[in-house]
Design an enzyme around this catalytic site. Sequence first.
Site, PDB file in Angstrom:
ATOM      1  N   ASP A 264       0.838  -1.204   0.000  1.00 33.67           N
ATOM      2  CA  ASP A 264       0.000   0.000   0.000  1.00 33.67           C
ATOM      3  C   ASP A 264       0.876   1.259   0.000  1.00 33.67           C
ATOM      4  OD1 ASP A 264      -1.940   1.914   0.250  1.00 33.67           O
ATOM      5  OD2 ASP A 264      -2.487   1.425   2.334  1.00 33.67           O
ATOM      6  N   LYS A 271       1.599   7.906   0.414  1.00 34.29           N
ATOM      7  CA  LYS A 271       2.018   7.930   1.822  1.00 34.29           C
ATOM      8  C   LYS A 271       3.393   8.578   1.948  1.00 34.29           C
ATOM      9  CE  LYS A 271      -0.320   3.734   3.438  1.00 34.29           C
ATOM     10  NZ  LYS A 271      -1.190   4.403   4.408  1.00 34.29           N
ATOM     11  N   ASP A 282       0.126  -5.097   4.559  1.00 36.28           N
ATOM     12  CA  ASP A 282      -1.253  -4.623   4.430  1.00 36.28           C
ATOM     13  C   ASP A 282      -2.190  -5.701   3.866  1.00 36.28           C
ATOM     14  OD1 ASP A 282      -3.047  -2.591   4.952  1.00 36.28           O
ATOM     15  OD2 ASP A 282      -2.809  -1.625   2.998  1.00 36.28           O
ATOM     16  N   ASP A 341      -5.727   6.452  -0.671  1.00 39.27           N
ATOM     17  CA  ASP A 341      -5.099   5.674   0.398  1.00 39.27           C
ATOM     18  C   ASP A 341      -6.135   4.985   1.288  1.00 39.27           C
ATOM     19  OD1 ASP A 341      -3.049   4.607   1.871  1.00 39.27           O
ATOM     20  OD2 ASP A 341      -2.584   6.462   2.971  1.00 39.27           O
ATOM     21  N   GLU A 343      -8.000   2.608   0.545  1.00 36.74           N
ATOM     22  CA  GLU A 343      -8.238   1.613  -0.505  1.00 36.74           C
ATOM     23  C   GLU A 343      -8.795   0.300   0.026  1.00 36.74           C
ATOM     24  OE1 GLU A 343      -5.452   1.914   1.001  1.00 36.74           O
ATOM     25  OE2 GLU A 343      -4.947  -0.172   1.396  1.00 36.74           O
ATOM     26  N   ARG A 345     -11.144  -0.347   2.194  1.00 33.44           N
ATOM     27  CA  ARG A 345     -12.611  -0.374   2.199  1.00 33.44           C
ATOM     28  C   ARG A 345     -13.160  -0.509   0.781  1.00 33.44           C
ATOM     29  NH1 ARG A 345     -12.636   5.299   5.238  1.00 33.44           N
ATOM     30  NH2 ARG A 345     -10.787   4.277   6.059  1.00 33.44           N
TER      31      ARG A 345
HETATM   32  N1  BES Z   1      -3.210   0.255   5.225  1.00 33.53           N
HETATM   33  C1  BES Z   1      -3.594   1.508   5.750  1.00 33.53           C
HETATM   34  C2  BES Z   1      -3.866   1.481   7.249  1.00 33.53           C
HETATM   35  C3  BES Z   1      -2.680   1.178   8.143  1.00 33.53           C
HETATM   36  C4  BES Z   1      -1.951   2.203   8.705  1.00 33.53           C
HETATM   37  C5  BES Z   1      -2.362  -0.120   8.454  1.00 33.53           C
HETATM   38  C6  BES Z   1      -0.892   1.925   9.541  1.00 33.53           C
HETATM   39  C7  BES Z   1      -1.312  -0.396   9.313  1.00 33.53           C
HETATM   40  C8  BES Z   1      -0.566   0.621   9.849  1.00 33.53           C
HETATM   41  C9  BES Z   1      -4.862   1.997   5.060  1.00 33.53           C
HETATM   42  O1  BES Z   1      -5.020   1.619   3.743  1.00 33.53           O
HETATM   43  C10 BES Z   1      -4.818   3.496   5.075  1.00 33.53           C
HETATM   44  O2  BES Z   1      -3.961   4.031   4.434  1.00 33.53           O
HETATM   45  N2  BES Z   1      -5.731   4.106   5.807  1.00 33.53           N
HETATM   46  C11 BES Z   1      -5.785   5.505   5.930  1.00 33.53           C
HETATM   47  C12 BES Z   1      -7.235   5.925   5.825  1.00 33.53           C
HETATM   48  C13 BES Z   1      -7.426   7.401   5.659  1.00 33.53           C
HETATM   49  C14 BES Z   1      -6.908   7.858   4.317  1.00 33.53           C
HETATM   50  C15 BES Z   1      -8.907   7.693   5.799  1.00 33.53           C
HETATM   51  C16 BES Z   1      -5.175   5.896   7.265  1.00 33.53           C
HETATM   52  O3  BES Z   1      -5.313   5.153   8.234  1.00 33.53           O
HETATM   53  O4  BES Z   1      -4.520   6.936   7.334  1.00 33.53           O
HETATM   54 ZN    ZN Z   2      -4.117  -0.120   3.206  1.00 31.34          ZN
HETATM   55 MN    MN Z   3      -4.073   2.914   2.395  1.00 30.27          MN
END
Ligand code: BES
Ligand code: ZN
Ligand code: MN
Length: 497
Positions: A264, A271, A282, A341, A343, A345
């Site tokens: 991811d 990111k 991920d 990001d 993604e 969901r």
């Molecule tokens: N894979 C990430 C969530 C994540 C973050 C997993 C840290 C493990 C450690 C997910 O896809 C993501 O990027 N989520 C975002 C959502 C936001 C854009 C609403 C997040 O958590 O910042």
């Molecule tokens: Zn993710």
């Molecule tokens: Mn993400």
Amino acid sequence: MDIRFVTAASGEVVAVMATEGGELLGAGKALDTAASGRIAKAMKAAHFKGGAGQVVDVLAPDGVDFARVLVIGVGKAEAADGMAVERWAGHAVKRVLTSGSEKLVLQPDALPSVAIAEAGAHAALGARLAAYRFDTYRTKLKPEQKPTLQAVEVVLEAIAAAKARAEVDAAIVEGVFFARDLVSEPPNVLYPESFAERLRDLETIGVEVEILEPAAMEKLGMGALLGVAQGSSRPARLVSMKWNGSSSKKAKPIALVGKGVTFDTGGISLKPGAGMDEMKGDMGGAAAVAGAMKAIALRKAKANVVGVVALVENMPGANAQRPGDIVNTMSGQTIEVLNTDAEGRLILADAVWYAQDKFEPTALIDLATLTGAVIVALGHENAGMFSNDEDLVHAITSAGQAEGEPVWRLPLSAAYDKLIDTPNADMKNIAGKPVAGSIVGAQFIKRFVKDGTPWAHLDIAGTAWKSGPYDDPISPSWATGYGVRLLNRLIANKYED
Ligand code: BES
Ligand code: ZN
Ligand code: MN
């Protein structure tokens, strides 16, 4: 590593139990008597209190055959459960794994709430889990870095019951290791196609595996899943794994759905660079589902279970989806993608719908490393749980508790649901403001759960892996395999004939 149950203790290294207060239990007391009190003397000299994981390493005690006696605390006797015994054994393995010794003798004792046969089985399980390593790419290990331990002998007076339990537990260990391996693999090795191929191997243990390629997903209308995948040169896969172990072959299954983002980057909503390598994990939800399928197939669970994993790579390629894109889903609902990001969901929207449409499950549980926010809320100790069904909540909570994979429930409500309304489509994939991130993610998935389907979502972003030092002895690597034991226990408790 070999696990054997034996009735007589002999060898070079032995581990015995002590409880809080520094009290040796039966096996340790017997050794201490043979050693004319020298073990107790060593414990006193070390100011040993018997706290969980505290160790006194007694070398060359006079009067006993063992050259090394490990006295390891299990904490308060009344509070010590099966997990405490597993960690006790894990600490012993940790001490001995690369020590040069080839055999470890474990002498567990019964505890107020753990019968001796149970203690023996938990000791074996803890020893196995603690011996896990992911050394695939470490080609220059020095001899002293390599495991020398080849066998663990668990000493019990009556071995039959413990042995029977340990045989079932061996299936769980295989499942946990499968999940840990998948999470640990680097993202250039494990990507949607290669992940799917590894799942194909489950056919050899009786799991029916079906792999959908992008053309088939396109036909089904999975625009959200494919939208995430389109930024990568690696094509997506959707894998179904079916285990039909119930005596009523036609009974509807329970469905387990996993987020499998093999890497991811965030996509165009890129990111930051620091720590991005961790996003190889991920796919921890998909790994947990795969590991659980392996465990239940190996132990021939009398239940119908289907695992569905959505496998994609989230990359910012030339064809990547843009913030502002609106995609169609298999459910017919449209989504405005405001952050590429968010993604997980998106791929779950189609995978969760597909699982219900195709398998009509009696219940559906999805697991996903969905939000960083769940780490803010719960750290690395509990997964976040969301559900529309009280029975499922209780069953998952107690399964997680029993297996050392705890969950903590967080709320859902119409007010949170409103946060993903948008004038441009049926919903958007993020809330307008940075609030209740994990709940918003869960509300989004809930829009793809059909009325009447008992459902739970486990946000395992904080529990699928952890940063070092890895001080839980039964989880000695970065990848934990979280979810495999919980799901296996849940199925054993609630869904078997
Ligand atoms: N894979 C990430 C969530 C994540 C973050 C997993 C840290 C493990 C450690 C997910 O896809 C993501 O990027 N989520 C975002 C959502 C936001 C854009 C609403 C997040 O958590 O910042
Ligand atoms: Zn993710
Ligand atoms: Mn993400």
